[in-house]
Design an enzyme around this catalytic site. Structure first.
Site, PDB file in Angstrom:
ATOM      1  N   PRO A  92       0.825  -1.212   0.000  1.00  0.00           N
ATOM      2  CA  PRO A  92       0.000   0.000   0.000  1.00  0.00           C
ATOM      3  C   PRO A  92       0.859   1.262   0.000  1.00  0.00           C
ATOM      4  CG  PRO A  92      -0.329  -1.282   2.036  1.00  0.00           C
ATOM      5  CD  PRO A  92       0.707  -1.979   1.223  1.00  0.00           C
ATOM      6  N   GLU A  93       0.520   2.204  -0.877  1.00  0.00           N
ATOM      7  CA  GLU A  93       1.188   3.495  -0.906  1.00  0.00           C
ATOM      8  C   GLU A  93       0.204   4.543  -0.360  1.00  0.00           C
ATOM      9  OE1 GLU A  93       3.150   4.278  -4.686  1.00  0.00           O
ATOM     10  OE2 GLU A  93       3.379   2.149  -5.073  1.00  0.00           O
TER      11      GLU A  93
END
Ligand SMILES: [Zn+2]
Length: 273
Positions: free
Chosen positions: A2-3
């Site tokens: 996840p960014e």
């Protein structure tokens, strides 16, 4: 992994479920995350009302009534999801939180690179993990001048500079490639060779690309799901990332892939100079 847009999407999904709720019980089934979960965590959280949910870069902050903050980082494969308590516990559900309305929040993380700890609010930004972070791209102080102060004295490739969490916090390989794609700059360009004008273009593209990804609820390639266990959709709107061999969405050229360090970079040879 996840960014920032995925973490922001998760925060937005968590807020209506968490804000104003009281924590009834916390059970830790597997404390061995990248940083071992403190055995005192359940007792510290029990009975506290959740005031607010926020984030900085990829860190999620759950603000509690006793002026402390429950900090999460999802690592490579972490998920925070709401379930009905009757839902059978899954393998890799390491933390189960029961709320006063009977709902459960579960922290699920097959690769266990995540982080979960409680700190006093006053000490939050002194945490070793947060102390050295660069500006969040949505911070009011983030602009072309800020980014240029790093590029002008760095011979690193611009894609790698954008991945450096001490420069801009929250960008990973997917968005670094997309940002450079839209700014018209090749990912392997040496940072110090970029003119001020080009750096301004990249800096202005950073919040634009991230905002667009947030509107599509993030990018799901493998593990990522939002707080309601739904996929994001930005993968259908990528211009360059993972599109090697496919036609550019702007011109008739074919998207190319190059190995940069141990992570691939993607670009259009005509649109990006
Ligand atoms: Zn093109």
């Amino acid at each position: 992994m996840p960014e920032l847009p995925e973490v922001e999407t998760i925060c937005r999904g968590l807020r209506p479920h968490l804000q104003g709720r009281r924590i009834v019980r916390v059970k830790v089934f597997e404390p061995r995350l990248r940083h071992r979960i403190d055995p005192g965590l359940p007792a510290c959280l029990r009975g506290q009302t959740i005031i607010q949910v926020d984030r900085r870069a990829k860190y999620i902050f759950v603000y509690l009534e006793r002026k402390n903050v429950w900090v999460f980082h999802l690592g490579m494969s972490g998920k925070l999801i709401f379930v009905h308590p009757a839902t059978p516990k899954q393998k890799h559900d390491h933390i189960v939180v029961t709320l006063d309305n009977g709902q459960e929040l579960r922290y699920h993380d097959p690769r266990r690179f995540g982080l979960s700890l409680v700190v006093p609010e006053a000490k939050l930004h002194e945490l070793p993990q947060l102390r050295d972070l660069g500006l969040d791209p949505f911070d009011a102080q983030f602009d072309g001048q800020y980014l240029y102060s790093f590029t002008r004295r760095s011979s690193r490739r611009i894609r790698d500079l954008l991945l450096d969490q001490q420069v801009v916090a929250g960008i990973g390989n997917i968005y670094a490639n997309e940002i450079l794609g839209r700014a018209g700059i090749r990912p392997m360009t040496r940072s110090s060779r970029l003119t001020r004008e080009k750096v301004e273009r990249i800096a202005s593209m950073i919040p634009r690309v991230l905002s667009e990804a947030i509107r599509w609820c993030g990018t799901s390639f493998s593990d990522y799901r939002d707080a309601d266990d739904q996929f994001g959709e930005f993968q259908n709107h990528l211009r360059v990332y993972d599109r090697d061999g496919e036609e550019c969405r702007v011109c008739p050229s074919t998207i190319k892939r190059v190995a940069l360090g141990n992570r691939s970079a993607f670009y259009c040879p005509s649109c990006q100079k």
